[in-house]
Design a protein around this motif. Structure first.
Motif, PDB file in Angstrom:
ATOM      1  N   TRP A 226       0.834  -1.214   0.000  1.00 27.23           N
ATOM      2  CA  TRP A 226       0.000   0.000   0.000  1.00 27.23           C
ATOM      3  C   TRP A 226       0.865   1.259   0.000  1.00 27.23           C
ATOM      4  O   TRP A 226       0.631   2.186  -0.780  1.00 27.23           O
ATOM      5  CB  TRP A 226      -0.915   0.007   1.222  1.00 27.23           C
ATOM      6  CG  TRP A 226      -1.732   1.257   1.313  1.00 27.23           C
ATOM      7  CD1 TRP A 226      -2.942   1.504   0.727  1.00 27.23           C
ATOM      8  CD2 TRP A 226      -1.375   2.455   2.021  1.00 27.23           C
ATOM      9  NE1 TRP A 226      -3.354   2.786   1.016  1.00 27.23           N
ATOM     10  CE2 TRP A 226      -2.414   3.384   1.806  1.00 27.23           C
ATOM     11  CE3 TRP A 226      -0.290   2.827   2.808  1.00 27.23           C
ATOM     12  CZ2 TRP A 226      -2.392   4.667   2.362  1.00 27.23           C
ATOM     13  CZ3 TRP A 226      -0.258   4.104   3.352  1.00 27.23           C
ATOM     14  CH2 TRP A 226      -1.299   5.011   3.130  1.00 27.23           C
ATOM     15  N   ALA A 227       1.856   1.298   0.864  1.00 30.60           N
ATOM     16  CA  ALA A 227       2.650   2.517   1.030  1.00 30.60           C
ATOM     17  C   ALA A 227       3.505   2.815  -0.199  1.00 30.60           C
ATOM     18  O   ALA A 227       3.616   3.966  -0.624  1.00 30.60           O
ATOM     19  CB  ALA A 227       3.523   2.403   2.276  1.00 30.60           C
ATOM     20  N   PHE A 228       4.126   1.791  -0.773  1.00 28.03           N
ATOM     21  CA  PHE A 228       4.929   2.021  -1.981  1.00 28.03           C
ATOM     22  C   PHE A 228       4.046   2.525  -3.122  1.00 28.03           C
ATOM     23  O   PHE A 228       4.425   3.440  -3.860  1.00 28.03           O
ATOM     24  CB  PHE A 228       5.634   0.732  -2.405  1.00 28.03           C
ATOM     25  CG  PHE A 228       6.716   0.278  -1.460  1.00 28.03           C
ATOM     26  CD1 PHE A 228       7.513   1.199  -0.804  1.00 28.03           C
ATOM     27  CD2 PHE A 228       6.940  -1.079  -1.239  1.00 28.03           C
ATOM     28  CE1 PHE A 228       8.518   0.783   0.067  1.00 28.03           C
ATOM     29  CE2 PHE A 228       7.939  -1.501  -0.377  1.00 28.03           C
ATOM     30  CZ  PHE A 228       8.731  -0.570   0.284  1.00 28.03           C
ATOM     31  N   LEU A 229       2.870   1.924  -3.267  1.00 26.14           N
ATOM     32  CA  LEU A 229       1.969   2.335  -4.343  1.00 26.14           C
ATOM     33  C   LEU A 229       1.448   3.755  -4.120  1.00 26.14           C
ATOM     34  O   LEU A 229       1.428   4.570  -5.049  1.00 26.14           O
ATOM     35  CB  LEU A 229       0.796   1.353  -4.427  1.00 26.14           C
ATOM     36  CG  LEU A 229      -0.274   1.672  -5.475  1.00 26.14           C
ATOM     37  CD1 LEU A 229       0.309   1.641  -6.885  1.00 26.14           C
ATOM     38  CD2 LEU A 229      -1.452   0.696  -5.349  1.00 26.14           C
ATOM     39  N   GLU A 230       1.024   4.052  -2.895  1.00 27.16           N
ATOM     40  CA  GLU A 230       0.468   5.368  -2.614  1.00 27.16           C
ATOM     41  C   GLU A 230       1.504   6.466  -2.793  1.00 27.16           C
ATOM     42  O   GLU A 230       1.207   7.535  -3.344  1.00 27.16           O
ATOM     43  CB  GLU A 230      -0.099   5.407  -1.192  1.00 27.16           C
ATOM     44  CG  GLU A 230      -1.382   4.627  -1.024  1.00 27.16           C
ATOM     45  CD  GLU A 230      -2.496   5.157  -1.916  1.00 27.16           C
ATOM     46  OE1 GLU A 230      -2.877   6.325  -1.782  1.00 27.16           O
ATOM     47  OE2 GLU A 230      -2.968   4.380  -2.774  1.00 27.16           O
ATOM     48  N   ALA A 231       2.717   6.230  -2.329  1.00 32.85           N
ATOM     49  CA  ALA A 231       3.767   7.243  -2.482  1.00 32.85           C
ATOM     50  C   ALA A 231       4.047   7.500  -3.956  1.00 32.85           C
ATOM     51  O   ALA A 231       4.217   8.652  -4.382  1.00 32.85           O
ATOM     52  CB  ALA A 231       5.032   6.795  -1.762  1.00 32.85           C
ATOM     53  N   TYR A 232       4.069   6.427  -4.735  1.00 32.43           N
ATOM     54  CA  TYR A 232       4.364   6.577  -6.164  1.00 32.43           C
ATOM     55  C   TYR A 232       3.261   7.340  -6.875  1.00 32.43           C
ATOM     56  O   TYR A 232       3.518   8.267  -7.642  1.00 32.43           O
ATOM     57  CB  TYR A 232       4.533   5.192  -6.791  1.00 32.43           C
ATOM     58  CG  TYR A 232       4.905   5.231  -8.260  1.00 32.43           C
ATOM     59  CD1 TYR A 232       6.224   5.432  -8.663  1.00 32.43           C
ATOM     60  CD2 TYR A 232       3.941   5.056  -9.244  1.00 32.43           C
ATOM     61  CE1 TYR A 232       6.565   5.467 -10.014  1.00 32.43           C
ATOM     62  CE2 TYR A 232       4.278   5.092 -10.592  1.00 32.43           C
ATOM     63  CZ  TYR A 232       5.582   5.304 -10.964  1.00 32.43           C
ATOM     64  OH  TYR A 232       5.923   5.347 -12.300  1.00 32.43           O
ATOM     65  N   ARG A 233       2.017   6.968  -6.631  1.00 33.70           N
ATOM     66  CA  ARG A 233       0.931   7.609  -7.370  1.00 33.70           C
ATOM     67  C   ARG A 233       0.649   9.031  -6.876  1.00 33.70           C
ATOM     68  O   ARG A 233       0.163   9.864  -7.634  1.00 33.70           O
ATOM     69  CB  ARG A 233      -0.337   6.758  -7.314  1.00 33.70           C
ATOM     70  CG  ARG A 233      -1.121   6.810  -6.020  1.00 33.70           C
ATOM     71  CD  ARG A 233      -2.396   5.979  -6.144  1.00 33.70           C
ATOM     72  NE  ARG A 233      -3.298   6.178  -5.015  1.00 33.70           N
ATOM     73  CZ  ARG A 233      -4.227   7.128  -4.970  1.00 33.70           C
ATOM     74  NH1 ARG A 233      -4.366   7.964  -5.965  1.00 33.70           N
ATOM     75  NH2 ARG A 233      -5.011   7.236  -3.915  1.00 33.70           N
ATOM     76  N   CYS A 234       0.982   9.321  -5.635  1.00 29.68           N
ATOM     77  CA  CYS A 234       0.765  10.663  -5.110  1.00 29.68           C
ATOM     78  C   CYS A 234       1.857  11.638  -5.535  1.00 29.68           C
ATOM     79  O   CYS A 234       1.577  12.821  -5.784  1.00 29.68           O
ATOM     80  CB  CYS A 234       0.687  10.635  -3.586  1.00 29.68           C
ATOM     81  SG  CYS A 234      -0.841   9.922  -2.937  1.00 29.68           S
TER      82      CYS A 234
END
Length: 295
Positions: free
Chosen positions: A141-149
């Motif tokens: 979740w965190a890797f994906l959210e940081a990337y997309r944000c």
């Protein structure tokens, strides 16, 4: 010279200074180069922010917190611990399959030895399926959210695919049913949120990460920026649950982080695990069946 310094800092940040993703020649990774995961994991800025956010969520779960805080070097040597964790993440996506399998085996044997009791007397063991699921899922979740944000917005289909891609690797770590899409991840976070709690360990971790020798001294302000960004990345309800509601991440800071993350995504550093892994796969085409091996 500037590129060399940037490359060195990025390699240090991700814990890959002495890693070699170019061997064994031709051996595939768990995921192909056109996967969403290859895109997400190649950005060192968002991986750093996401890695911190994941640890904050993990420390919010009391049993995971005791396992990490009492049985690892995170508290006393966070820089080394973060680099080791960063290296493991890179191997998960870019490493040759045999090397990832060996890594997962070592981690599983270590988890089997980590056990104890929380402050309120609840027993725990690091190989508990529920705890393994929380650690794996929060990292995804965190890797994906940081990337997309901060780097590149991703559509719903890409976000769902990212979660689905993690299934095979998660299974090697003993995670039986990781979230297969974003909706399942949201359901897991809603189910786990009541179990999260504030802790002095979380505040101590934040203080440590602000000043630890993770980045070169000249880049230490960016290190503190990454910590604030990681806290801001957490859903508001979870920030409140963890006692972090008072932290603020300003508009200018967010704009700066986006600039850094998008800049990091525009070119491939020489030390990039993705670049090394691509070279490993290219050697299969050069020295594959029927081809002449190098002399």
């Amino acid at each position: 010279m500037l590129l060399h310094h940037i490359d060195s800092a990025a390699a240090r940040l991700m814990g890959i200074e002495d890693a070699d993703f170019r061997e064994p020649a031709g051996e595939p990774a768990m995921l192909p180069p056109d996967s969403v995961s290859w895109r997400v994991f190649r950005n060192p800025v968002t991986m750093y922010v996401g890695g911190i956010a994941a640890v904050l969520l993990e420390l919010g779960e009391p049993r995971v917190r005791h396992g990490v805080w009492d049985h690892t070097s995170f508290r006393h040597d966070p820089a080394t611990r973060m680099r080791r964790t960063g290296l493991a993440a890179m191997i998960t996506v870019y490493g040759a399959r045999s090397r990832f399998e060996a890594l997962a085996g070592r981690v599983n044997r270590m988890h089997a030895r980590v056990r104890g009791e929380t402050d309120d007397g609840r027993p725990y063991v690091a190989s508990d399926p529920e705890l393994l699921l929380w650690v794996q899922a929060t990292a995804s979740w965190a890797f994906l959210e940081a990337y997309r944000c901060y780097a590149v917005p991703l559509g719903q289909a890409e976000r769902d695919l990212f979660y689905a891609e993690a299934k095979a690797g998660a299974a090697l770590y003993g995670v039986e049913a990781p979230p297969a899409n974003e909706a399942e991840m949201a359901a897991l976070m809603a189910r786990m949120r009541p179990q999260l709690e504030p802790s002095p360990a979380i505040d101590e971790l934040i203080a440590i990460l602000r000043s630890a020798d993770i980045l070169p001294r000249a880049l230490r302000p960016l290190q503190r920026l990454g910590v604030r960004a990681a806290i801001d990345l957490l859903p508001a309800a979870m920030r409140g649950q963890l006692g972090l509601a008072g932290y603020r991440f300003g508009r200018r800071e967010r704009a700066l982080l986006k600039l850094l993350a998008r800049g990091a995504g525009r070119f491939e550093l020489p030390s990039s695990p993705a670049r090394q892994a691509a070279a490993r796969l290219a050697r299969a085409r050069t020295y594959g069946p029927g081809a002449l091996a190098p002399s």
